[in-house]
Design an enzyme around this catalytic site. Structure first.
Site, PDB file in Angstrom:
ATOM      1  N   GLY A  29       0.810  -1.204   0.000  1.00 55.94           N
ATOM      2  CA  GLY A  29       0.000   0.000   0.000  1.00 55.94           C
ATOM      3  C   GLY A  29       0.845   1.256   0.000  1.00 55.94           C
TER       4      GLY A  29
ATOM      5  N   ASP B   2      -5.561  -3.284  -5.195  1.00 57.63           N
ATOM      6  CA  ASP B   2      -6.098  -3.566  -3.865  1.00 57.63           C
ATOM      7  C   ASP B   2      -7.621  -3.542  -3.875  1.00 57.63           C
ATOM      8  OD1 ASP B   2      -5.987  -0.824  -4.436  1.00 57.63           O
ATOM      9  OD2 ASP B   2      -5.641  -0.245  -2.347  1.00 57.63           O
TER      10      ASP B   2
ATOM     11  N   LYS C 235       2.005  -5.449   3.473  1.00 58.69           N
ATOM     12  CA  LYS C 235       1.507  -6.482   4.375  1.00 58.69           C
ATOM     13  C   LYS C 235       1.647  -7.825   3.690  1.00 58.69           C
ATOM     14  CE  LYS C 235      -1.760  -2.974   5.540  1.00 58.69           C
ATOM     15  NZ  LYS C 235      -3.038  -2.431   5.089  1.00 58.69           N
TER      16      LYS C 235
ATOM     17  N   THR D  69       1.442   3.208   2.540  1.00 57.27           N
ATOM     18  CA  THR D  69       2.199   3.432   3.776  1.00 57.27           C
ATOM     19  C   THR D  69       3.079   2.265   4.182  1.00 57.27           C
ATOM     20  OG1 THR D  69       0.305   2.657   5.091  1.00 57.27           O
ATOM     21  CG2 THR D  69       0.462   5.024   4.658  1.00 57.27           C
TER      22      THR D  69
END
Length: 246
Positions: free
Chosen positions: A8, A96, A13, A10
């Protein structure tokens, strides 16, 4: 076992699947690609899939491509997915968003589903009971809203979402914080109500990396799943593996 990587704005994951079950996960900052290989070495992984919403450094790309098992990149409009994408510009669709929709649809096929993903941006996406992904909307996330109020005014301070959020702000700080948080809440509730007027049996998923107290908005959501994008990535990977066998 399968590896999924959701990169993403930031952070990244990672999750490991044994079939459809997540058995391990980790968050990796963008400047920590060296953590990927040791994490994978803890499991007997035979394949994986990754997606990104931002341009990656050469080091981060190398950390993925150098893994000792095949890694599929999810590219909307190119990678095969188990839903019909009706988005008119699929090459510009965030991976996403697509993965989250596939994740929700894989869990509840035959239902109309809206996925609300709260992160850097807030996205609202809709897939029908027949498996048609219709598209959705994008709005600024909480951090972006706080920053915009500070950046585009002369005197409003830069705040965070931590703190009091009364219905009516009693000073500048609470006026900003309540405006942002309650604005998001009303936005979410408005979208749910409007879409449910067209799809009465709608299921609503709430996901994303930002936790905020939305009170009644969360009660209007049918499910909450912070790994929804990963479930979608895993489903897409298995879908492509099955297609390659044919």
């Amino acid at each position: 076992m399968k590896l999924t990587i959701d990169i993403g704005n930031t952070c990244a994951k990672l999750a490991v699947f044994d079939g459809k079950d997540i058995i391990d996960s980790i968050i990796v900052e963008h400047d920590q690609p060296f953590r990927i290989a040791p994490f994978c070495q803890r499991h007997d992984i035979d394949g994986g899939i990754w997606s990104t919403v931002k341009d990656l450094t050469a080091d981060f790309c190398d950390s993925i491509t150098s893994l000792p098992f095949p890694m599929l990149q999810l590219v909307p409009g190119v990678t095969a997915v188990p839903v019909e994408v009706c988005y008119s510009t699929p090459l510009t669709l965030g991976p996403d968003r697509l993965a989250a929709i596939v994740g929700a649809w894989s869990l509840h096929r035959g239902h109309d589903i809206m996925v609300i993903d709260i992160g850097t941006c807030i996205t609202y996406d809709l897939v029908t009971s027949s498996g048609q992904y219709l598209g959705g909307n994008i709005s600024p996330g909480p951090k972006m809203r706080f920053r915009a109020l500070n950046t585009f005014t002369s005197r409003l301070p830069l705040l965070t979402r931590q703190g009091d959020t009364p219905t009516v702000g009693y000073d500048t700080a609470t006026a900003i914080r309540s405006g942002v948080i309650h604005g998001i809440r009303h936005e979410i509730e408005g979208y749910i109500s409007e879409i449910k007027s067209k799809y009465p049996n709608l299921l609503v998923y709430l996901t994303g990396g930002v936790d905020i107290d939305l009170h009644n908005s969360e009660k209007m959501c049918t499910f909450a799943d912070k790994f929804l994008v990963h479930r979608g990535l895993n489903t897409i990977l298995l879908h492509n593996e099955e297609q390659n066998k044919e």
